[in-house]
Write a protein that holds these residues in place. Structure first.
Motif, PDB file in Angstrom:
ATOM      1  N   LYS A  57      55.164  12.719  24.910  1.00 44.28           N
ATOM      2  CA  LYS A  57      55.496  11.663  25.644  1.00 44.28           C
ATOM      3  C   LYS A  57      55.495  12.046  27.290  1.00 44.28           C
ATOM      4  CE  LYS A  57      56.378   8.935  22.374  1.00 44.28           C
ATOM      5  NZ  LYS A  57      55.691   7.821  22.226  1.00 44.28           N
ATOM      6  N   TRP A  58      55.532  13.331  27.612  1.00 44.31           N
ATOM      7  CA  TRP A  58      55.409  13.742  28.928  1.00 44.31           C
ATOM      8  C   TRP A  58      54.324  12.948  29.790  1.00 44.31           C
ATOM      9  CZ3 TRP A  58      56.482  19.691  29.200  1.00 44.31           C
ATOM     10  CH2 TRP A  58      57.870  20.004  28.709  1.00 44.31           C
ATOM     11  N   ALA A  59      53.123  12.982  29.629  1.00 44.52           N
ATOM     12  CA  ALA A  59      51.940  12.326  30.298  1.00 44.52           C
ATOM     13  C   ALA A  59      52.197  10.874  30.497  1.00 44.52           C
ATOM     14  CB  ALA A  59      50.605  12.515  29.661  1.00 44.52           C
ATOM     15  N   GLU A  60      52.567  10.220  29.577  1.00 47.80           N
ATOM     16  CA  GLU A  60      52.971   8.616  29.695  1.00 47.80           C
ATOM     17  C   GLU A  60      54.091   8.416  30.683  1.00 47.80           C
ATOM     18  OE1 GLU A  60      54.855   5.251  26.716  1.00 47.80           O
ATOM     19  OE2 GLU A  60      53.589   6.841  25.810  1.00 47.80           O
TER      20      GLU A  60
ATOM     21  N   THR B 260      52.961   9.366  34.317  1.00 53.88           N
ATOM     22  CA  THR B 260      52.207   8.369  34.615  1.00 53.88           C
ATOM     23  C   THR B 260      53.028   6.995  35.103  1.00 53.88           C
ATOM     24  OG1 THR B 260      50.479   8.979  33.366  1.00 53.88           O
ATOM     25  CG2 THR B 260      50.232   6.965  34.026  1.00 53.88           C
ATOM     26  N   ALA B 261      54.164   6.625  34.519  1.00 51.99           N
ATOM     27  CA  ALA B 261      54.986   5.745  34.714  1.00 51.99           C
ATOM     28  C   ALA B 261      55.518   5.948  36.111  1.00 51.99           C
ATOM     29  CB  ALA B 261      55.973   5.271  33.546  1.00 51.99           C
ATOM     30  N   MET B 262      56.169   7.141  36.161  1.00 50.44           N
ATOM     31  CA  MET B 262      56.755   7.538  37.360  1.00 50.44           C
ATOM     32  C   MET B 262      55.778   7.269  38.622  1.00 50.44           C
ATOM     33  SD  MET B 262      59.123  10.546  36.185  1.00 50.44           S
ATOM     34  CE  MET B 262      60.237  10.650  37.645  1.00 50.44           C
ATOM     35  N   MET B 263      54.518   7.709  38.489  1.00 49.00           N
ATOM     36  CA  MET B 263      53.791   7.716  39.453  1.00 49.00           C
ATOM     37  C   MET B 263      53.498   6.417  39.910  1.00 49.00           C
ATOM     38  SD  MET B 263      52.418  10.448  41.510  1.00 49.00           S
ATOM     39  CE  MET B 263      50.951   9.746  41.980  1.00 49.00           C
ATOM     40  N   ARG B 264      53.356   5.562  38.860  1.00 54.10           N
ATOM     41  CA  ARG B 264      53.025   3.908  39.064  1.00 54.10           C
ATOM     42  C   ARG B 264      54.123   3.444  39.775  1.00 54.10           C
ATOM     43  NH1 ARG B 264      50.387   2.954  33.357  1.00 54.10           N
ATOM     44  NH2 ARG B 264      48.350   3.522  33.862  1.00 54.10           N
TER      45      ARG B 264
ATOM     46  N   VAL C 254      46.514   6.159  38.268  1.00 50.97           N
ATOM     47  CA  VAL C 254      46.792   7.144  38.398  1.00 50.97           C
ATOM     48  C   VAL C 254      46.161   8.445  37.887  1.00 50.97           C
ATOM     49  CG1 VAL C 254      48.888   8.971  37.863  1.00 50.97           C
ATOM     50  CG2 VAL C 254      49.369   6.462  38.229  1.00 50.97           C
ATOM     51  N   ASP C 255      45.620   9.277  38.815  1.00 54.76           N
ATOM     52  CA  ASP C 255      44.974   9.991  38.592  1.00 54.76           C
ATOM     53  C   ASP C 255      45.323  11.351  37.372  1.00 54.76           C
ATOM     54  OD1 ASP C 255      43.545  13.104  39.183  1.00 54.76           O
ATOM     55  OD2 ASP C 255      42.140  11.700  39.999  1.00 54.76           O
TER      56      ASP C 255
END
Length: 65
Positions: free
Chosen positions: A36-39, A42-46, A54-55
């Motif tokens: 679940k780390w990538a998800e 990504t949510a934190m970057m958004r 998000v790259d």
């Protein structure tokens, strides 16, 4: 007044460092499995950039061990 960087999704090195540390603390606190780390990153970057795109390379840098 918003700066142009927030519009493009660009963040400073300091913001990135803070985000990465917040990510590490967050996954430990939430006990998120590695799948679940990538998800989560990504949510934190958004949220930080207010940008939908998000790259993937940035996400990889955030979640790297």
């Amino acid at each position: 007044m918003e700066d142009d960087d927030s519009q493009s999704g660009v963040i400073s090195a300091l913001d990135f460092h803070i985000l990465r540390n917040a990510f590490k603390a967050s996954i430990a606190e939430l006990q998120l499995p590695e799948t679940k780390w990538a998800e989560h990153a990504t949510a934190m970057m958004r949220e930080l950039t207010d940008n939908v795109h998000v790259d993937a390379g940035v996400v990889e840098w955030i979640i790297r061990k």
